[in-house]
Design a protein around this motif. Sequence first.
Motif, mmCIF file in Angstrom:
data_model
loop_
_atom_site.group_PDB
_atom_site.id
_atom_site.type_symbol
_atom_site.label_atom_id
_atom_site.label_comp_id
_atom_site.label_asym_id
_atom_site.label_seq_id
_atom_site.Cartn_x
_atom_site.Cartn_y
_atom_site.Cartn_z
ATOM 1 N N ILE A 109 0.814 -1.139 0.180
ATOM 2 C CA ILE A 109 -0.147 0.182 -0.066
ATOM 3 C C ILE A 109 0.871 1.489 0.088
ATOM 4 O O ILE A 109 0.330 2.357 0.144
ATOM 5 N N SER A 110 2.145 1.081 -0.069
ATOM 6 C CA SER A 110 3.022 2.200 -0.233
ATOM 7 C C SER A 110 3.238 2.818 -1.715
ATOM 8 O O SER A 110 4.170 3.720 -1.733
ATOM 9 N N SER A 111 2.905 1.835 -2.568
ATOM 10 C CA SER A 111 3.147 2.442 -4.129
ATOM 11 C C SER A 111 2.167 2.167 -4.961
ATOM 12 O O SER A 111 1.639 0.946 -4.993
ATOM 13 N N ALA A 185 -7.233 10.190 1.260
ATOM 14 C CA ALA A 185 -6.806 10.894 -0.129
ATOM 15 C C ALA A 185 -5.666 9.883 -0.703
ATOM 16 O O ALA A 185 -5.056 9.302 0.314
ATOM 17 N N VAL A 186 -5.926 9.851 -1.832
ATOM 18 C CA VAL A 186 -4.918 8.889 -2.520
ATOM 19 C C VAL A 186 -3.648 9.491 -3.140
ATOM 20 O O VAL A 186 -4.027 10.111 -4.066
ATOM 21 N N PHE A 187 -2.709 9.035 -3.013
ATOM 22 C CA PHE A 187 -1.441 9.405 -3.708
ATOM 23 C C PHE A 187 -0.549 8.304 -4.336
ATOM 24 O O PHE A 187 -0.923 7.357 -4.017
ATOM 25 N N ASP A 188 0.339 8.694 -5.256
ATOM 26 C CA ASP A 188 1.124 7.481 -5.699
ATOM 27 C C ASP A 188 2.083 7.032 -5.145
ATOM 28 O O ASP A 188 2.670 5.894 -5.435
ATOM 29 N N THR A 189 2.758 7.667 -4.068
ATOM 30 C CA THR A 189 3.736 7.124 -3.383
ATOM 31 C C THR A 189 3.616 7.524 -1.781
ATOM 32 O O THR A 189 2.795 8.316 -1.244
ATOM 33 N N ARG A 229 0.597 4.918 0.990
ATOM 34 C CA ARG A 229 0.332 6.101 -0.002
ATOM 35 C C ARG A 229 -0.942 6.734 0.213
ATOM 36 O O ARG A 229 -1.584 7.533 -0.447
ATOM 37 N N TYR A 230 -1.509 6.745 1.428
ATOM 38 C CA TYR A 230 -2.734 7.253 1.756
ATOM 39 C C TYR A 230 -2.558 8.116 3.035
ATOM 40 O O TYR A 230 -2.025 8.116 4.006
ATOM 41 N N ALA A 231 -3.279 9.356 3.013
ATOM 42 C CA ALA A 231 -3.309 10.339 4.092
ATOM 43 C C ALA A 231 -5.039 10.208 4.397
ATOM 44 O O ALA A 231 -5.760 10.148 3.426
ATOM 45 N N TYR A 232 -5.177 10.549 5.729
ATOM 46 C CA TYR A 232 -6.855 10.324 6.072
ATOM 47 C C TYR A 232 -6.864 11.352 7.152
ATOM 48 O O TYR A 232 -6.178 11.663 7.897
ATOM 49 N N PHE A 233 -8.195 11.938 7.127
ATOM 50 C CA PHE A 233 -8.612 12.922 7.947
ATOM 51 C C PHE A 233 -9.887 12.827 8.534
ATOM 52 O O PHE A 233 -10.865 11.960 8.008
ATOM 53 N N THR A 234 -10.114 13.488 9.643
ATOM 54 C CA THR A 234 -11.395 13.346 10.278
ATOM 55 C C THR A 234 -11.920 14.808 10.649
ATOM 56 O O THR A 234 -11.103 15.754 11.041
ATOM 57 N N ILE A 235 -13.206 14.989 10.586
ATOM 58 C CA ILE A 235 -13.719 16.092 11.144
ATOM 59 C C ILE A 235 -15.204 15.626 12.153
ATOM 60 O O ILE A 235 -15.749 15.098 11.530
ATOM 61 N N ILE A 266 -7.408 0.885 5.377
ATOM 62 C CA ILE A 266 -6.505 0.959 4.497
ATOM 63 C C ILE A 266 -5.774 -0.201 4.617
ATOM 64 O O ILE A 266 -5.089 -0.924 3.614
ATOM 65 N N LEU A 267 -5.330 -0.430 5.917
ATOM 66 C CA LEU A 267 -4.297 -1.748 6.305
ATOM 67 C C LEU A 267 -4.882 -2.983 5.496
ATOM 68 O O LEU A 267 -3.982 -3.886 5.190
ATOM 69 N N ALA A 268 -6.231 -3.180 5.701
ATOM 70 C CA ALA A 268 -6.854 -4.301 5.359
ATOM 71 C C ALA A 268 -6.412 -4.535 3.534
ATOM 72 O O ALA A 268 -6.440 -5.884 3.194
ATOM 73 N N ARG A 269 -6.429 -3.477 2.926
ATOM 74 C CA ARG A 269 -6.212 -3.360 1.352
ATOM 75 C C ARG A 269 -4.722 -4.427 1.306
ATOM 76 O O ARG A 269 -4.549 -5.319 0.489
#
Length: 282
Positions: A109-111, A185-189, A229-235, A266-269
């Motif tokens: 999940i890092s790339s 949010a999904v990024f490439d790296t 490669r994922y950033a996650y946010f909450t409000i 995310i880790l389950a992926r």
Amino acid sequence: MSFGQGGPYGPGGGAPQPPTPDWNALADDTAARGRRRTWLLAGGGLLATGAVAAIVAIAVTSGDNKGSGSNASASRLPTPQDLPSGSSTPEPTFSNVAPPAPPKPLDIISSAKRDKAPLSAGTLFPEKKAVTQGRGYTKAATSTASNCASVAQGGLAPALSGNGCRKLFRATYSRNGVAVTVGVAVFDTKAAAEKAKKQAEGGVAALTGGGVNFCHGPVCRRSTNAIGRYAYFTISGYTSGKSVTTSDTKALGAGRDLADYAFRRILARGNTQASAAASATD
């Protein structure tokens, strides 16, 4: 000259006569020699018999040492000359090359090159309820944004677009008058996601829907984190419109619960894809 009777040659004179043998003595001597011969012959026979018996005993003992059974020679140990020079059965071969190690979930999940599993709001947030530490939150709405900055507030928007955010998935959950929107949010790296996390100011916009409306005006609580490669946010905030204070624990606890849920999803992926790769190499 006349010697008279009884001259030196016996009576009557003339040639000397041999003495008469003692026949009795001769008979006794002959008998004695016969007895000695008889004893010698008997002793010789006994010696011969003993020698034959000894030879037979040695032969039997030698045969026993070579093996038991009717054919002793069949059980003797083979000599090097008796062993076959080759074998028709191929010898096993062993390789010194170790099999490749199974991939690690976090590496996958890092790339974007390795993280190929289907990705959508439905795969990230599949359950109708998000459960953390025994607390269940009901899902109200989900959304997908290809323009990540369009669903961000404050300084989060440039952090997302400046680091190449591909998509931003959101889901809103509620429980006991508290609502939380979690955004991924999904990024490439991994490096891009970490950089966006450090640059983030502000937060993800609250998602309204499913009868839940919150955080459009009052003060709410925000959090930011990243994995792979994922950033996650909450409000998080109150559906009643009440602002969240610095001493509030209810809204803060709900935000932490949903951040933990996003992390585990995310880790389950990574776990799912790592297991599939390991099975393919077995």
